[in-house]
Enzyme design. Structure first.
Site, mmCIF file in Angstrom:
data_model
loop_
_atom_site.group_PDB
_atom_site.id
_atom_site.type_symbol
_atom_site.label_atom_id
_atom_site.label_comp_id
_atom_site.label_asym_id
_atom_site.label_seq_id
_atom_site.Cartn_x
_atom_site.Cartn_y
_atom_site.Cartn_z
ATOM 1 N N ARG A 46 -62.666 12.271 -39.727
ATOM 2 C CA ARG A 46 -61.290 12.227 -40.222
ATOM 3 C C ARG A 46 -61.128 10.997 -41.112
ATOM 4 O O ARG A 46 -60.529 11.042 -42.173
ATOM 5 C CB ARG A 46 -60.270 12.205 -39.074
ATOM 6 C CG ARG A 46 -58.865 11.918 -39.582
ATOM 7 C CD ARG A 46 -57.719 12.122 -38.596
ATOM 8 N NE ARG A 46 -58.030 12.033 -37.201
ATOM 9 C CZ ARG A 46 -58.238 10.869 -36.540
ATOM 10 N NH1 ARG A 46 -58.145 9.720 -37.149
ATOM 11 N NH2 ARG A 46 -58.537 10.901 -35.261
ATOM 12 N N TYR A 98 -42.102 22.397 -58.497
ATOM 13 C CA TYR A 98 -42.845 23.398 -57.730
ATOM 14 C C TYR A 98 -42.025 23.720 -56.474
ATOM 15 O O TYR A 98 -41.525 22.801 -55.802
ATOM 16 C CB TYR A 98 -44.211 22.824 -57.366
ATOM 17 C CG TYR A 98 -44.979 23.696 -56.415
ATOM 18 C CD1 TYR A 98 -45.477 24.925 -56.824
ATOM 19 C CD2 TYR A 98 -45.190 23.304 -55.099
ATOM 20 C CE1 TYR A 98 -46.166 25.737 -55.953
ATOM 21 C CE2 TYR A 98 -45.884 24.116 -54.215
ATOM 22 C CZ TYR A 98 -46.371 25.331 -54.639
ATOM 23 O OH TYR A 98 -47.047 26.136 -53.765
ATOM 24 N N ASP A 170 -47.001 14.435 -60.443
ATOM 25 C CA ASP A 170 -47.760 15.614 -60.041
ATOM 26 C C ASP A 170 -48.436 16.145 -61.311
ATOM 27 O O ASP A 170 -47.778 16.679 -62.201
ATOM 28 C CB ASP A 170 -46.794 16.647 -59.440
ATOM 29 C CG ASP A 170 -47.502 17.905 -58.957
ATOM 30 O OD1 ASP A 170 -48.597 18.211 -59.453
ATOM 31 O OD2 ASP A 170 -46.938 18.602 -58.088
ATOM 32 N N LYS A 195 -55.585 24.444 -57.703
ATOM 33 C CA LYS A 195 -55.342 25.048 -59.006
ATOM 34 C C LYS A 195 -56.507 24.738 -59.960
ATOM 35 O O LYS A 195 -57.603 25.172 -59.706
ATOM 36 C CB LYS A 195 -54.001 24.570 -59.544
ATOM 37 C CG LYS A 195 -52.868 24.551 -58.484
ATOM 38 C CD LYS A 195 -52.506 25.922 -57.964
ATOM 39 C CE LYS A 195 -51.607 25.873 -56.716
ATOM 40 N NZ LYS A 195 -50.399 25.076 -56.827
HETATM 41 C C1 LIG Z 1 -49.457 24.510 -55.914
HETATM 42 C C2 LIG Z 1 -48.743 23.281 -56.286
HETATM 43 C C3 LIG Z 1 -48.477 22.292 -55.329
HETATM 44 C C4 LIG Z 1 -48.836 22.456 -53.868
HETATM 45 O O1 LIG Z 1 -50.194 22.500 -53.675
HETATM 46 P P1 LIG Z 1 -50.914 23.327 -52.495
HETATM 47 O O2 LIG Z 1 -52.346 23.052 -52.702
HETATM 48 O O3 LIG Z 1 -50.525 24.757 -52.657
HETATM 49 O O4 LIG Z 1 -50.379 22.760 -51.217
HETATM 50 C C5 LIG Z 1 -47.841 21.146 -55.754
HETATM 51 N N1 LIG Z 1 -47.463 20.975 -57.054
HETATM 52 C C6 LIG Z 1 -47.694 21.916 -57.986
HETATM 53 C C7 LIG Z 1 -47.267 21.679 -59.383
HETATM 54 C C8 LIG Z 1 -48.346 23.090 -57.639
HETATM 55 O O5 LIG Z 1 -48.549 24.025 -58.570
#
Ligand SMILES: *Cc1c(COP(=O)(O)O)cnc(C)c1O
Length: 383
Positions: A46, A98, A170, A195
């Site tokens: 961890r 998001y 982000d 993504k």
């Molecule tokens: C998908 C996404 C998230 C969240 O990520 P997960 O891996 O699904 O938890 C946060 N910000 C953006 C812009 C996203 O597209």
């Protein structure tokens, strides 16, 4: 090392025990010690795992940051960043966020006394208006999801710095290939590596990077104390994905530009949101802040009903109707009933996300096939 070389080599070294060129998947929970405290840098998985650490270093290097931390998902990474706040603190976030990020702020952290404000971050006066003595963090998403609005990262982080706020960006939509927020004043950059970084729709993983040692120490403490880490297999999949990030994104950008022009010229389409289009209100900022316009497009059908949008997204054959984005395969989605279903209708409409808005995540297939498939699905409205 230039950027395109870094994608292949950042963070990874041949395995010292075998010479394996690819980082092994260290599928282990613990590490043997010769005597108490006498170990080779790892005690318990961890706290640290070599496969995860290789990925953490790679993402940090690609973002131009010193420290990287990986988590079980993008939202687990966000959860960790938000846990630096205390009850009474306030967050100012983009109003076009998001859906899951909106949900964790309004439905989870609100219960711990952390209040969030959602503002149009393309207007700095709106951001300044919300800053008070309790404001602790700016939560910036650019380009935004799904309206592809851009926020001027340098301008907004300047405001954040002036008020001693933690600036979080982000960077999921752009990826480090198109935009590096650390260079523009971000304190922390977040990724849903699910993504573009992973890129093959086979893993859920999140990351944070930062440059400041104090900030890094707080985040490492939370990572280890709360434990939302990713496993070694998932870390490996993202490490593998990173190696083709530039090639995948360059192709997605190229395809997206052609598709945006096709939609713009389509008589049954009323609005195309893509920063690569010259008449897009964010085009100039995109040219300045990004090195490409990305693979995400949103558009509205001339017939603005939810029924028509549902029909189009259900009638494509190559574009898969699915949540998520950033994979090699093209996806189509209907944000109002999928990713952004958690946002109240009035709020979403006020921000410009309509009942009929369709979102595309452009993959790396042959662009003529993608265009033909979309054209046929739009034509299906006439049947
Ligand atoms: C998908 C996404 C998230 C969240 O990520 P997960 O891996 O699904 O938890 C946060 N910000 C953006 C812009 C996203 O597209």
């Amino acid at each position: 090392m230039r950027k395109n070389t870094k994608y292949i080599h950042a963070g990874v070294h041949p395995d010292p025990s075998t010479g394996a060129i690819m980082t092994p998947i260290f599928q282990t929970s613990t590490f043997v010690q010769a005597s108490p405290g006498d170990h080779q840098g790892y005690e318990y998985a961890r706290t640290g795992n070599p496969t995860r650490n290789a990925l953490e270093n790679a993402i940090a290097e690609l973002e131009g940051a010193k420290y990287g931390l990986c988590f079980g998902s993008g939202l687990a990474a966000m959860d960790t960043a938000l846990k630096m706040l205390k009850s009474g603190d306030e967050v100012i976030a983009s109003d076009d966020l998001y859906g899951g990020s909106y949900r964790i702020l309004t439905k989870v952290f609100s219960h711990y006394g952390i209040k969030s404000h959602f503002v149009d971050m393309s207007d700095m006066s709106k951001v300044k208006e919300k800053i008070n003595s309790s404001t602790a963090m700016l939560w910036i998403e650019t380009p935004t999801n799904p309206l592809l609005k851009l926020v001027d990262i340098q301008a907004i982080t300047d405001i954040g710095k002036e008020h001693k706020l933690i600036n979080v960006v982000d960077n999921t939509f752009a990826s480090p290939h198109l935009q590096t927020p650390m260079a523009l004043g971000a304190d922390i950059v977040l990724h849903s590596a699910t993504k573009y970084l992973g890129g093959h729709s086979d893993v859920v993983l999140g990351a944070l990077v930062c440059d400041d040692a104090d900030l890094a120490e707080k985040l490492y403490f939370l990572q280890n104390s709360c434990g939302a880490v990713c496993g070694p297999m998932d870390s490996f999949l993202v490490l593998r994905g990173l190696k083709t990030l530039h090639v995948r994104i360059d192709r997605a950008c190229e395809n997206a530009m052609k598709i945006a022009h096709f939609l713009k010229d389509h008589k049954d389409v009323s609005r195309v949101l893509y920063p690569g289009l010259e008449d897009n209100p964010y085009h100039a900022l995109a040219v300045e802040q990004m090195t490409g316009f990305g693979g995400m497009i949103s558009f509205d059908l001339a017939d603005e009903s939810m029924e028509s949008a549902h029909k189009v997204v259900s009638n494509t054959k190559i574009w898969a109707l699915a949540e998520s984005l950033g994979g090699v395969e093209s996806l189509i989605g209907h944000p109002a009933s999928m990713t952004h279903g958690a946002i109240p209708r009035e709020e979403r409409m006020a921000a410009g996300l309509m009942d009929g808005t369709i979102r595309l995540s452009v993959g790396i297939e042959d662009v003529e096939d993608l265009i033909h498939d979309l054209d046929m699905a739009i034509l299906s409205l006439k049947k």
